[in-house]
Design a protein around this motif. Structure first.
Motif, PDB file in Angstrom:
ATOM      1  N   THR A 268     114.149  80.294 -36.013  1.00  0.00           N
ATOM      2  CA  THR A 268     114.437  81.721 -36.151  1.00  0.00           C
ATOM      3  C   THR A 268     113.565  82.615 -35.279  1.00  0.00           C
ATOM      4  O   THR A 268     113.978  83.708 -34.916  1.00  0.00           O
ATOM      5  CB  THR A 268     114.307  82.169 -37.623  1.00  0.00           C
ATOM      6  OG1 THR A 268     113.000  81.836 -38.097  1.00  0.00           O
ATOM      7  CG2 THR A 268     115.361  81.493 -38.486  1.00  0.00           C
ATOM      8  N   SER A 269     112.345  82.150 -34.948  1.00  0.00           N
ATOM      9  CA  SER A 269     111.481  82.959 -34.090  1.00  0.00           C
ATOM     10  C   SER A 269     110.478  82.084 -33.352  1.00  0.00           C
ATOM     11  O   SER A 269     110.144  80.987 -33.802  1.00  0.00           O
ATOM     12  CB  SER A 269     110.748  84.040 -34.898  1.00  0.00           C
ATOM     13  OG  SER A 269     109.857  83.446 -35.813  1.00  0.00           O
ATOM     14  N   VAL A 270     110.022  82.608 -32.211  1.00  0.00           N
ATOM     15  CA  VAL A 270     109.031  81.915 -31.383  1.00  0.00           C
ATOM     16  C   VAL A 270     107.967  82.925 -30.994  1.00  0.00           C
ATOM     17  O   VAL A 270     108.286  84.052 -30.609  1.00  0.00           O
ATOM     18  CB  VAL A 270     109.685  81.324 -30.112  1.00  0.00           C
ATOM     19  CG1 VAL A 270     108.631  80.692 -29.205  1.00  0.00           C
ATOM     20  CG2 VAL A 270     110.760  80.308 -30.468  1.00  0.00           C
ATOM     21  N   THR A 271     106.698  82.524 -31.111  1.00  0.00           N
ATOM     22  CA  THR A 271     105.595  83.367 -30.654  1.00  0.00           C
ATOM     23  C   THR A 271     104.839  82.648 -29.545  1.00  0.00           C
ATOM     24  O   THR A 271     104.807  81.413 -29.500  1.00  0.00           O
ATOM     25  CB  THR A 271     104.612  83.718 -31.783  1.00  0.00           C
ATOM     26  OG1 THR A 271     103.988  82.530 -32.258  1.00  0.00           O
ATOM     27  CG2 THR A 271     105.298  84.465 -32.910  1.00  0.00           C
ATOM     28  N   VAL A 272     104.249  83.446 -28.646  1.00  0.00           N
ATOM     29  CA  VAL A 272     103.441  82.909 -27.554  1.00  0.00           C
ATOM     30  C   VAL A 272     102.143  83.697 -27.471  1.00  0.00           C
ATOM     31  O   VAL A 272     102.100  84.881 -27.790  1.00  0.00           O
ATOM     32  CB  VAL A 272     104.185  82.966 -26.195  1.00  0.00           C
ATOM     33  CG1 VAL A 272     105.396  82.058 -26.206  1.00  0.00           C
ATOM     34  CG2 VAL A 272     104.596  84.380 -25.837  1.00  0.00           C
ATOM     35  N   GLN A 273     101.074  83.004 -27.046  1.00  0.00           N
ATOM     36  CA  GLN A 273      99.777  83.661 -26.915  1.00  0.00           C
ATOM     37  C   GLN A 273      98.938  82.940 -25.870  1.00  0.00           C
ATOM     38  O   GLN A 273      98.869  81.712 -25.861  1.00  0.00           O
ATOM     39  CB  GLN A 273      99.037  83.660 -28.249  1.00  0.00           C
ATOM     40  CG  GLN A 273      97.707  84.383 -28.202  1.00  0.00           C
ATOM     41  CD  GLN A 273      97.030  84.417 -29.559  1.00  0.00           C
ATOM     42  OE1 GLN A 273      97.391  83.697 -30.482  1.00  0.00           O
ATOM     43  NE2 GLN A 273      96.028  85.261 -29.682  1.00  0.00           N
TER      44      GLN A 273
ATOM     45  N   ALA B  43     106.898  77.772 -33.065  1.00  0.00           N
ATOM     46  CA  ALA B  43     108.287  77.963 -33.490  1.00  0.00           C
ATOM     47  C   ALA B  43     108.344  78.015 -35.011  1.00  0.00           C
ATOM     48  O   ALA B  43     107.677  77.211 -35.691  1.00  0.00           O
ATOM     49  CB  ALA B  43     109.149  76.825 -32.960  1.00  0.00           C
ATOM     50  N   TYR B  44     109.138  78.929 -35.529  1.00  0.00           N
ATOM     51  CA  TYR B  44     109.240  79.150 -36.970  1.00  0.00           C
ATOM     52  C   TYR B  44     110.688  79.097 -37.446  1.00  0.00           C
ATOM     53  O   TYR B  44     111.595  79.515 -36.726  1.00  0.00           O
ATOM     54  CB  TYR B  44     108.692  80.535 -37.344  1.00  0.00           C
ATOM     55  CG  TYR B  44     107.234  80.718 -37.058  1.00  0.00           C
ATOM     56  CD1 TYR B  44     106.278  80.455 -38.026  1.00  0.00           C
ATOM     57  CD2 TYR B  44     106.807  81.169 -35.813  1.00  0.00           C
ATOM     58  CE1 TYR B  44     104.925  80.636 -37.764  1.00  0.00           C
ATOM     59  CE2 TYR B  44     105.459  81.343 -35.541  1.00  0.00           C
ATOM     60  CZ  TYR B  44     104.528  81.085 -36.518  1.00  0.00           C
ATOM     61  OH  TYR B  44     103.195  81.262 -36.252  1.00  0.00           O
TER      62      TYR B  44
ATOM     63  N   GLU C  68     108.081  79.556 -42.096  1.00  0.00           N
ATOM     64  CA  GLU C  68     107.513  78.216 -41.980  1.00  0.00           C
ATOM     65  C   GLU C  68     107.315  77.817 -40.519  1.00  0.00           C
ATOM     66  O   GLU C  68     108.242  77.840 -39.711  1.00  0.00           O
ATOM     67  CB  GLU C  68     108.448  77.200 -42.647  1.00  0.00           C
ATOM     68  CG  GLU C  68     107.981  75.777 -42.529  1.00  0.00           C
ATOM     69  CD  GLU C  68     109.018  74.781 -43.037  1.00  0.00           C
ATOM     70  OE1 GLU C  68     108.719  73.586 -42.968  1.00  0.00           O
ATOM     71  OE2 GLU C  68     110.099  75.185 -43.467  1.00  0.00           O
ATOM     72  N   LEU C  69     106.081  77.441 -40.185  1.00  0.00           N
ATOM     73  CA  LEU C  69     105.773  76.927 -38.851  1.00  0.00           C
ATOM     74  C   LEU C  69     106.338  75.518 -38.743  1.00  0.00           C
ATOM     75  O   LEU C  69     106.000  74.642 -39.534  1.00  0.00           O
ATOM     76  CB  LEU C  69     104.260  76.905 -38.617  1.00  0.00           C
ATOM     77  CG  LEU C  69     103.776  76.290 -37.311  1.00  0.00           C
ATOM     78  CD1 LEU C  69     104.241  77.123 -36.112  1.00  0.00           C
ATOM     79  CD2 LEU C  69     102.263  76.169 -37.312  1.00  0.00           C
TER      80      LEU C  69
END
Length: 77
Positions: free
Chosen positions: A18-23, A55-56, A60-61
């Motif tokens: 459902t979602s992706v984060t980057v850092q 990725a979530y 939930e990761l």
């Protein structure tokens, strides 16, 4: 835009994610959620930095990946 070295990446995700984060780590910005185009641009100060991708499914990761910048050649000004 500030001068320096930049890295542009396009990410893909599984249909059930459902979602992706980057850092960028270390870096001066918190993790950023990618929008529907899944593109990210990072300012690279050193090849010692890494890009953390998470990725979530909902809250939930489900996957965490660290991308190394080892071998990347940075231009000097």
């Amino acid at each position: 835009m500030a001068t320096g070295n930049y890295l542009a990446l396009k990410f893909t995700k599984a249909s059930d994610v459902t979602s992706v984060t980057v850092q960028m780590i270390p870096g001066n910005k918190p993790a950023q959620a990618l929008d529907e185009d899944m593109n990210a641009v990072f300012r690279v100060a050193s090849t010692d930095q890494v890009i953390e991708v998470k990725a979530y499914k909902g809250a939930e990761l489900v996957q965490s990946t660290t991308l190394s910048l080892t071998g990347l050649t940075l231009e000097t000004e």
